[in-house]
Design an enzyme around this catalytic site. Structure first.
Site, PDB file in Angstrom:
ATOM      1  CB  CYS A  66       8.545  10.579   7.466  1.00 21.99           C
ATOM      2  SG  CYS A  66       6.848   9.964   7.402  1.00 21.99           S
ATOM      3  CB  CYS A  80      11.069   6.876   0.120  1.00 24.19           C
ATOM      4  SG  CYS A  80      11.866   7.143  -1.475  1.00 24.19           S
ATOM      5  CB  CYS A 117       7.643  13.804   3.592  1.00 25.46           C
ATOM      6  SG  CYS A 117       7.392  13.463   1.838  1.00 25.46           S
ATOM      7  CB  CYS A 174       2.563   7.391   3.190  1.00 27.30           C
ATOM      8  SG  CYS A 174       2.504   9.184   2.957  1.00 27.30           S
ATOM      9  CB  CYS A 175       6.908   5.893   0.557  1.00 26.45           C
ATOM     10  SG  CYS A 175       7.730   6.784   1.897  1.00 26.45           S
TER      11      CYS A 175
END
Length: 257
Positions: free
Chosen positions: A215, A238, A212, A131-132
């Protein structure tokens, strides 16, 4: 008339900076005041094209104010992941109006890649690294391609992975400048109070490090400030910053507190 020799254009693929440059700059500014260092770097154009990478997190106002007070035209890069707290987006707008930096650039993920690899928007729940990468690493890498250097707001006290953080380091041939490397929480708080800079609205709710929303968790008193990031995962960065390793100078440029 002699035959003219055609000069072939070549693309210079050498790194813009090397580790030796980081060592030199760390030596040059060792022990010097942060404002003095930034003034010299910016006024004398020592870095080439440089940008600030800002998360608009807990203490982001300090770095933004320090640099904008010297040169408000330095570009500010913000990774607009689509997963931020609403308070972060509001804080970004508040700081831009208050501090007056003039070139805010919101970096967003590639829509096609996002649809392909995170169509549900839930990749953070089972693959936070992936995702990062989609939402932060790749957009920032593309944006930084045109810059020689970047400023970050990282501090050595934030996490064990940052304890050896120097003021200057090298990443992929680009200079990474950490002006606040040796600042502690008390100094940050004092600067914000002196210049009447507002903290991120979530700080008082127990979020000393803010990323975010899916998280980011609250942090208990006495815990590592970044322990609320990716809680339950073996992950503390990240991906736009790697774990910090001491520059190969025998420790001469490790931070002084």
């Amino acid at each position: 008339m002699g035959e003219q020799v055609r000069i072939i254009d070549r693309i210079d693929t050498r790194p813009r900076y090397t580790e030796a440059d980081a060592v030199r700059l760390n030596n040059m500014f060792r022990g010097r005041d942060t404002v003095e260092m930034l003034t010299v770097l910016l006024k004398e154009n020592m870095l080439g094209d440089a940008a600030i990478v800002s998360s608009f997190g807990a203490e982001s106002a300090v770095l933004l104010h320090l640099i904008a007070s010297i040169d408000p035209t330095v570009p500010v890069l913000f990774l607009d992941t689509g997963k931020h707290f609403p308070e972060t987006i509001s804080y970004r707008e508040e700081l831009q109006e208050l501090i007056g930096f003039t070139d805010l650039r919101n970096l967003t993920p590639d829509p096609a890649l996002l649809a392909e690899r995170d169509g549900t928007g839930l990749r953070w729940s089972y693959d936070p690294d992936g995702c990062c990468e989609i939402r932060k690493v790749l957009p920032l890498k593309a944006a930084l391609a045109g810059f020689d250097a970047q400023f970050t707001g990282r501090k050595a006290f934030q996490a064990a992975t940052r304890k050896a953080l120097p003021r200057f380091e090298i990443e992929e041939g680009r200079l990474k400048v950490n002006p606040l490397a040796d600042w502690d929480k008390a100094r940050l708080d004092a600067y914000m109070a002196e210049h009447n800079l507002p903290p991120h609205p979530l700080v008082e709710q127990g979020y000393p490090s803010i990323g975010c929303s899916p998280c980011t968790s609250k942090v208990a008193p006495g815990e590592d400030p970044r322990s609320g990031r990716w809680k339950g995962w073996d992950k503390v960065e990240c991906g736009i910053h790697s774990d910090v390793s001491s520059i190969d100078d025998g420790g001469a440029n490790d931070p002084i507190f």
